[in-house]
Design a protein around this motif. Structure first.
Motif, PDB file in Angstrom:
ATOM      1  N   GLU A 155       1.214 -29.029  69.947  1.00 23.18           N
ATOM      2  CA  GLU A 155       1.322 -27.644  69.477  1.00 23.18           C
ATOM      3  C   GLU A 155       0.606 -27.475  68.144  1.00 23.18           C
ATOM      4  OE1 GLU A 155       5.638 -26.815  71.631  1.00 23.18           O
ATOM      5  OE2 GLU A 155       5.532 -27.399  69.511  1.00 23.18           O
ATOM      6  N   ARG A 156       0.736 -28.456  67.262  1.00 19.17           N
ATOM      7  CA  ARG A 156       0.038 -28.383  65.980  1.00 19.17           C
ATOM      8  C   ARG A 156      -1.481 -28.423  66.186  1.00 19.17           C
ATOM      9  NH1 ARG A 156       3.530 -32.586  62.146  1.00 19.17           N
ATOM     10  NH2 ARG A 156       5.519 -31.469  62.291  1.00 19.17           N
ATOM     11  N   THR A 157      -1.914 -29.288  67.102  1.00 20.19           N
ATOM     12  CA  THR A 157      -3.357 -29.394  67.371  1.00 20.19           C
ATOM     13  C   THR A 157      -3.912 -28.073  67.893  1.00 20.19           C
ATOM     14  OG1 THR A 157      -3.212 -31.765  67.826  1.00 20.19           O
ATOM     15  CG2 THR A 157      -5.097 -30.574  68.769  1.00 20.19           C
ATOM     16  N   LEU A 158      -3.227 -27.464  68.855  1.00 25.73           N
ATOM     17  CA  LEU A 158      -3.735 -26.207  69.413  1.00 25.73           C
ATOM     18  C   LEU A 158      -3.697 -25.089  68.382  1.00 25.73           C
ATOM     19  CD1 LEU A 158      -4.912 -24.826  71.872  1.00 25.73           C
ATOM     20  CD2 LEU A 158      -2.586 -24.176  72.556  1.00 25.73           C
ATOM     21  N   LEU A 159      -2.652 -25.066  67.546  1.00 25.20           N
ATOM     22  CA  LEU A 159      -2.581 -24.022  66.524  1.00 25.20           C
ATOM     23  C   LEU A 159      -3.750 -24.154  65.554  1.00 25.20           C
ATOM     24  CD1 LEU A 159      -0.798 -21.612  65.820  1.00 25.20           C
ATOM     25  CD2 LEU A 159       0.451 -23.077  64.224  1.00 25.20           C
ATOM     26  N   ARG A 160      -4.100 -25.391  65.218  1.00 22.94           N
ATOM     27  CA  ARG A 160      -5.288 -25.600  64.381  1.00 22.94           C
ATOM     28  C   ARG A 160      -6.540 -25.097  65.103  1.00 22.94           C
ATOM     29  NH1 ARG A 160      -2.708 -31.045  62.660  1.00 22.94           N
ATOM     30  NH2 ARG A 160      -2.651 -30.897  60.370  1.00 22.94           N
ATOM     31  N   GLN A 161      -6.647 -25.416  66.381  1.00 21.68           N
ATOM     32  CA  GLN A 161      -7.848 -25.041  67.132  1.00 21.68           C
ATOM     33  C   GLN A 161      -8.001 -23.528  67.262  1.00 21.68           C
ATOM     34  OE1 GLN A 161      -6.822 -27.462  70.564  1.00 21.68           O
ATOM     35  NE2 GLN A 161      -8.658 -28.728  70.256  1.00 21.68           N
ATOM     36  N   VAL A 162      -6.933 -22.838  67.595  1.00 23.66           N
ATOM     37  CA  VAL A 162      -7.050 -21.391  67.825  1.00 23.66           C
ATOM     38  C   VAL A 162      -7.245 -20.617  66.537  1.00 23.66           C
ATOM     39  CG1 VAL A 162      -5.738 -21.492  69.978  1.00 23.66           C
ATOM     40  CG2 VAL A 162      -4.546 -20.977  67.834  1.00 23.66           C
ATOM     41  N   SER A 163      -7.148 -21.298  65.391  1.00 29.02           N
ATOM     42  CA  SER A 163      -7.412 -20.595  64.132  1.00 29.02           C
ATOM     43  C   SER A 163      -8.881 -20.175  64.031  1.00 29.02           C
ATOM     44  CB  SER A 163      -7.042 -21.470  62.933  1.00 29.02           C
ATOM     45  OG  SER A 163      -7.938 -22.578  62.817  1.00 29.02           O
ATOM     46  N   VAL A 164      -9.761 -20.752  64.889  1.00 29.36           N
ATOM     47  CA  VAL A 164     -11.176 -20.359  64.838  1.00 29.36           C
ATOM     48  C   VAL A 164     -11.408 -19.009  65.508  1.00 29.36           C
ATOM     49  CG1 VAL A 164     -11.913 -22.766  64.816  1.00 29.36           C
ATOM     50  CG2 VAL A 164     -11.837 -21.539  66.991  1.00 29.36           C
ATOM     51  N   PHE A 165     -10.451 -18.500  66.281  1.00 32.40           N
ATOM     52  CA  PHE A 165     -10.623 -17.199  66.920  1.00 32.40           C
ATOM     53  C   PHE A 165     -10.486 -16.074  65.895  1.00 32.40           C
ATOM     54  CE2 PHE A 165      -9.123 -19.591  70.753  1.00 32.40           C
ATOM     55  CZ  PHE A 165     -10.273 -19.426  71.498  1.00 32.40           C
ATOM     56  N   ALA A 166     -11.169 -14.988  66.169  1.00 31.43           N
ATOM     57  CA  ALA A 166     -11.083 -13.796  65.321  1.00 31.43           C
ATOM     58  C   ALA A 166     -10.695 -12.619  66.192  1.00 31.43           C
ATOM     59  CB  ALA A 166     -12.413 -13.530  64.633  1.00 31.43           C
ATOM     60  N   GLY A 167      -9.577 -11.996  65.903  1.00 30.74           N
ATOM     61  CA  GLY A 167      -9.181 -10.777  66.608  1.00 30.74           C
ATOM     62  C   GLY A 167      -8.454 -10.987  67.915  1.00 30.74           C
TER      63      GLY A 167
ATOM     64  N   THR B 195       0.635 -25.556  76.373  1.00 27.73           N
ATOM     65  CA  THR B 195       0.911 -25.577  74.932  1.00 27.73           C
ATOM     66  C   THR B 195       0.908 -24.171  74.359  1.00 27.73           C
ATOM     67  OG1 THR B 195      -0.230 -27.711  74.871  1.00 27.73           O
ATOM     68  CG2 THR B 195       0.236 -26.670  72.774  1.00 27.73           C
ATOM     69  N   LEU B 196       0.003 -23.341  74.862  1.00 26.47           N
ATOM     70  CA  LEU B 196      -0.052 -21.952  74.396  1.00 26.47           C
ATOM     71  C   LEU B 196       1.256 -21.236  74.712  1.00 26.47           C
ATOM     72  CD1 LEU B 196      -2.027 -19.975  73.048  1.00 26.47           C
ATOM     73  CD2 LEU B 196      -2.818 -19.324  75.318  1.00 26.47           C
ATOM     74  N   GLY B 197       1.807 -21.511  75.897  1.00 29.21           N
ATOM     75  CA  GLY B 197       3.093 -20.906  76.251  1.00 29.21           C
ATOM     76  C   GLY B 197       4.186 -21.286  75.289  1.00 29.21           C
ATOM     77  N   ALA B 198       4.186 -22.553  74.833  1.00 34.63           N
ATOM     78  CA  ALA B 198       5.202 -22.988  73.877  1.00 34.63           C
ATOM     79  C   ALA B 198       5.049 -22.264  72.548  1.00 34.63           C
ATOM     80  CB  ALA B 198       5.100 -24.504  73.676  1.00 34.63           C
ATOM     81  N   LEU B 199       3.803 -22.052  72.096  1.00 40.05           N
ATOM     82  CA  LEU B 199       3.573 -21.340  70.834  1.00 40.05           C
ATOM     83  C   LEU B 199       3.978 -19.870  70.945  1.00 40.05           C
ATOM     84  CD1 LEU B 199       0.128 -22.871  69.772  1.00 40.05           C
ATOM     85  CD2 LEU B 199       2.377 -23.371  68.810  1.00 40.05           C
ATOM     86  N   VAL B 200       3.787 -19.292  72.141  1.00 33.82           N
ATOM     87  CA  VAL B 200       4.249 -17.916  72.360  1.00 33.82           C
ATOM     88  C   VAL B 200       5.776 -17.870  72.296  1.00 33.82           C
ATOM     89  CG1 VAL B 200       4.401 -16.038  74.045  1.00 33.82           C
ATOM     90  CG2 VAL B 200       2.218 -17.215  73.689  1.00 33.82           C
ATOM     91  N   ASP B 201       6.426 -18.832  72.938  1.00 37.02           N
ATOM     92  CA  ASP B 201       7.892 -18.874  72.928  1.00 37.02           C
ATOM     93  C   ASP B 201       8.434 -18.988  71.507  1.00 37.02           C
ATOM     94  OD1 ASP B 201       7.935 -18.680  75.649  1.00 37.02           O
ATOM     95  OD2 ASP B 201       8.157 -20.835  76.005  1.00 37.02           O
ATOM     96  N   LYS B 202       7.712 -19.682  70.623  1.00 40.74           N
ATOM     97  CA  LYS B 202       8.168 -19.883  69.249  1.00 40.74           C
ATOM     98  C   LYS B 202       7.655 -18.792  68.305  1.00 40.74           C
ATOM     99  CE  LYS B 202       8.632 -24.820  69.987  1.00 40.74           C
ATOM    100  NZ  LYS B 202       8.163 -26.192  69.680  1.00 40.74           N
ATOM    101  N   SER B 203       7.068 -17.731  68.885  1.00 33.97           N
ATOM    102  CA  SER B 203       6.615 -16.549  68.124  1.00 33.97           C
ATOM    103  C   SER B 203       5.513 -16.855  67.121  1.00 33.97           C
ATOM    104  CB  SER B 203       7.799 -15.892  67.396  1.00 33.97           C
ATOM    105  OG  SER B 203       8.769 -15.463  68.321  1.00 33.97           O
ATOM    106  N   LEU B 204       4.801 -17.972  67.318  1.00 31.44           N
ATOM    107  CA  LEU B 204       3.659 -18.268  66.465  1.00 31.44           C
ATOM    108  C   LEU B 204       2.370 -17.687  67.035  1.00 31.44           C
ATOM    109  CD1 LEU B 204       4.578 -21.906  65.473  1.00 31.44           C
ATOM    110  CD2 LEU B 204       4.564 -19.902  63.997  1.00 31.44           C
TER     111      LEU B 204
END
Length: 681
Positions: free
Chosen positions: A108-120, A137-146
């Motif tokens: 989850e930490r790795t994907l959150l770092r990766q998706v920081s490159v997206f804009a908008g 992993t994206l589903g887990a980050l959605v569940d945790k409201s991140l």
């Protein structure tokens, strides 16, 4: 506002400054701007997060709302609390996000770092381009409201990071440079592929969903462009993106933005002279795209006055036009004939643009597809409509254009085809046909979002109302065209809007208003590079305004100059007839009833089957009435007989003495300049 009042009981978000010392009787000043707007910005940029808003309100002990909003780019340093009565993780915004981060597993930490490159925002395919196992992993980050997930109108899920989380994730990504670099490379590759896949579809019947896709990911494409052009320059990667987006920028009226990216790309390298060099053709296409986009924000005269630009124009023209081939049969290379507009003022022997377009069309038929043939044929058709002779060739081209537009499915091409057909109909006085085609062109342009086309099409519809004698509708249409031009920053419609505004005002007898509009049209054509027929028309209209204002012999000289310009530019018969009638009006108002009658009779013979518009008919009747009153029936008949065999050169010879008339020569009695002859309709 509620939390701010806990800090500042006198806080008033509607005040100009609701910071320290504000309140009744304070003189804290208004330099910080509207407090309510700052409060809105704070809440929006903090994504409505309760703790973040609480911490921002606490900062009102030191700062105004405007100062807080301006410092949110460094929110983790700004938003701290001095209170020791709350939990440690609630004392700063960073602490609460750190606490959430600590609850994540490694994936989850790795994907959150990766998706920081997206804009908008992004979709699942984009996330999977960064990490093939992104879905779970994206589903887990959605569940945790991140990560926030929301469906689009098409039913597809889009994801985004709250601004606070995006900033935090970007900081965490900086801790792992290799991971971030890989994510950025994958991001660039994904959105380059998206733009390149969309590019040909933008010219097809499937263009609307692809336009929507590019619009949704425009921020990501901008991020990729900024990366390849600014932060990590890569000419090859940048050119792929620029070429993929070039037509989109023009079509969707992102032209100034596209020009800025194109200029940056051009600065990354040099233009090889050798066509065998693999960089040669990409650089030539880049230069052509630059000229295509630049003409929207620069005038032709600006280009002409720059020797370096002229030299570059000649190189581009030579590359594509000397021996046209496949490179000159695709966008933007197929635009090469229009480089003549920049070059012609310095050319020893001006080149006929019709010949260049004939060459370009033949080349597109040989090397291009239906869209390329259609666009080049459309350019030529618009030009031929404004040339002398009958419209037989135009009708043949329009029939082919309509077939091509149907086959290709491109709404922009359909709009341009309908516009060309409307112009041809209007030249022949078929106003109802022209109105229907202009309305069709406007519908298609709006459907595809080609908003830069709307002002001119609205002005053309207003012109049809004017020609039909409906001045109220014409005025309303012109006001709408003006508003559309201002809304979408469309420069090239303004000269025609001013021109038509002058014509409408003149018909109403509002001479001073007409003069102001005509002068504005004149200034705009001097700054730009309009077609010669329009330049002649503007000169002719200014002469008519001058004549109604009592210009006398000087107005006749101006009207003759306009007719001479139309002859030299080989303008359409209708334009020549209109300017010829303007000369007859000027002669009539200058107390020259016999030559006025002679010129009007010559114009009647030029018109053949071309009917007069309502304003033209009123003017012609007024000229005839004044000549009849001054000459009597036999005299008028003799004057008209003298004009029946005169061609354009014969008319100019008839009034040649006026060409040398001093500009200060004015009629002694300006009463003849009364527009009563126009108003009497």
């Amino acid at each position: 506002v509620e939390r701010a009042r806990a800090v500042h009981p006198s806080f008033d978000s509607t005040g100009s400054d609701s910071g320290p010392g504000s309140g009744p009787g304070s003189d804290s000043g208004s330099a910080d701007g509207d407090g309510s707007a700052a409060v809105d910005e704070i809440c929006r940029r903090l994504d409505g997060l309760p703790l973040a808003i609480e911490l921002a309100a606490a900062r009102l002990r030191l700062l105004t709302p405007r100062q807080i909003a301006d410092r949110l780019d460094d929110r983790f340093r700004l938003l701290t609390s001095g209170s020791r009565t709350v939990l440690p993780r609630q004392q700063t915004l960073r602490a609460v996000v750190d606490w959430s981060w600590d609850l994540l597993d490694q994936d989850e930490r790795t994907l959150l770092r990766q998706v920081s490159v997206f804009a908008g925002g992004w979709d699942l395919a984009a996330a999977e381009a960064l990490s093939p196992r992104a879905a779970d992993t994206l589903g887990a980050l959605v569940d945790k409201s991140l990560v926030v997930a929301a469906p689009t109108e098409g039913g597809e899920m889009r994801y985004r990071l709250l601004e606070t989380i995006h900033e935090y994730a970007g900081e965490r990504a900086a801790e792992t440079p290799a991971l971030r670099a890989a994510a950025e490379a994958a991001h660039t590759a994904h959105f380059t592929s998206l733009a390149e896949t969309a590019e040909p579809e933008l010219r097809s019947g499937e263009q609307l969903p692809w336009i929507d896709r590019l619009e949704r990911d425009l921020d990501n494409i901008r991020a990729a462009l900024h990366r390849t052009l600014v932060t990590a320059p890569d000419e090859a990667a940048a050119l792929r993106l620029v070429f993929a987006m070039g037509w989109f920028w023009w079509l969707r009226n992102h032209r100034s933005e596209g020009l800025a990216w194109t200029e940056r790309a051009a600065a990354l390298g040099e233009d090889p002279d050798d066509p065998a060099d693999p960089r040669h053709w990409p650089r030539m296409h880049l230069r052509m795209l630059y000229f295509f986009l630049a003409i929207e924000s620069h005038t032709v005269s600006e280009f002409r006055d720059d020797p370096g630009t002229l030299a570059l124009v000649r190189r581009v023209r030579s590359a594509f036009g000397d021996e046209p081939g496949p490179e000159a049969a695709r966008f933007p290379g197929l635009l090469w004939p229009f480089t003549e507009a920049f070059n012609e003022i310095h050319a020893e022997e001006p080149v006929d643009l019709r010949d260049l377009l004939d060459t370009a069309l033949a080349n597109c038929r040989r090397h291009g597809g239906d869209w390329e043939v259609g666009v080049t044929l459309m350019f030529r058709t618009h030009m031929v409509v404004d040339m002398p002779g009958d419209q037989a060739d135009v009708d043949e081209d329009l029939a082919e254009l309509r077939a091509l537009a149907r086959r290709v499915g491109d709404r922009w091409m359909g709009a341009q085809t309908a516009s060309a057909a409307a112009e041809s109909s209007m030249m022949r006085g078929r106003y109802e046909e022209a109105r229907a085609d202009y309305e069709e062109a406007l519908r298609l342009a709006r459907e595809v979002g080609a908003h830069a086309e709307s002002p001119f099409l609205l002005a053309r519809l207003a012109e049809i109302a004017y020609r039909s004698g409906d001045m109220e509708t014409a005025g309303e249409g012109l006001a709408e065209a003006t508003a559309e031009a201002e809304r979408h920053h469309v420069r090239d419609a303004r000269p025609f809007v001013s021109f038509l505004g002058a014509a409408i005002a003149l018909h109403r007898g509002e001479i001073e208003e007409a003069r102001l509009h005509a002068e504005e049209a004149g200034r705009l054509i001097e700054a730009g590079g309009p077609p010669p027929h329009f330049t002649a028309a503007v000169i002719g209209l200014a002469a008519r305004v001058e004549a109604y204002g009592g210009g006398g012999a000087a107005a006749v000289a101006s009207a003759a100059a306009a007719l001479r310009a139309a002859r030299d530019a080989r303008c359409a018969d209708l334009i020549a007839a209109t300017l010829g009638q303007g000369l007859a009006v000027a002669l009539s108002l200058a107390d020259e009833p016999a030559p006025a009658g002679t010129v009007l009779a010559a114009v009647d013979s030029w018109r053949r089957e071309l009917p007069r518009s309502v304003p033209e008919r009123v003017e012609a009747e007024a000229v005839t009435a004044r000549s009849l009153a001054a000459l009597g029936a036999p005299g008028l008949a003799a004057a008209r007989t003298a004009g029946e065999g005169l061609d354009l050169d014969g008319v100019l010879s008839l009034v040649k003495d006026y060409a040398e008339a001093p500009s200060g020569d004015r009629a002694e009695d300006s009463s003849n300049g009364s527009p009563d002859g126009v108003r009497s309709s």
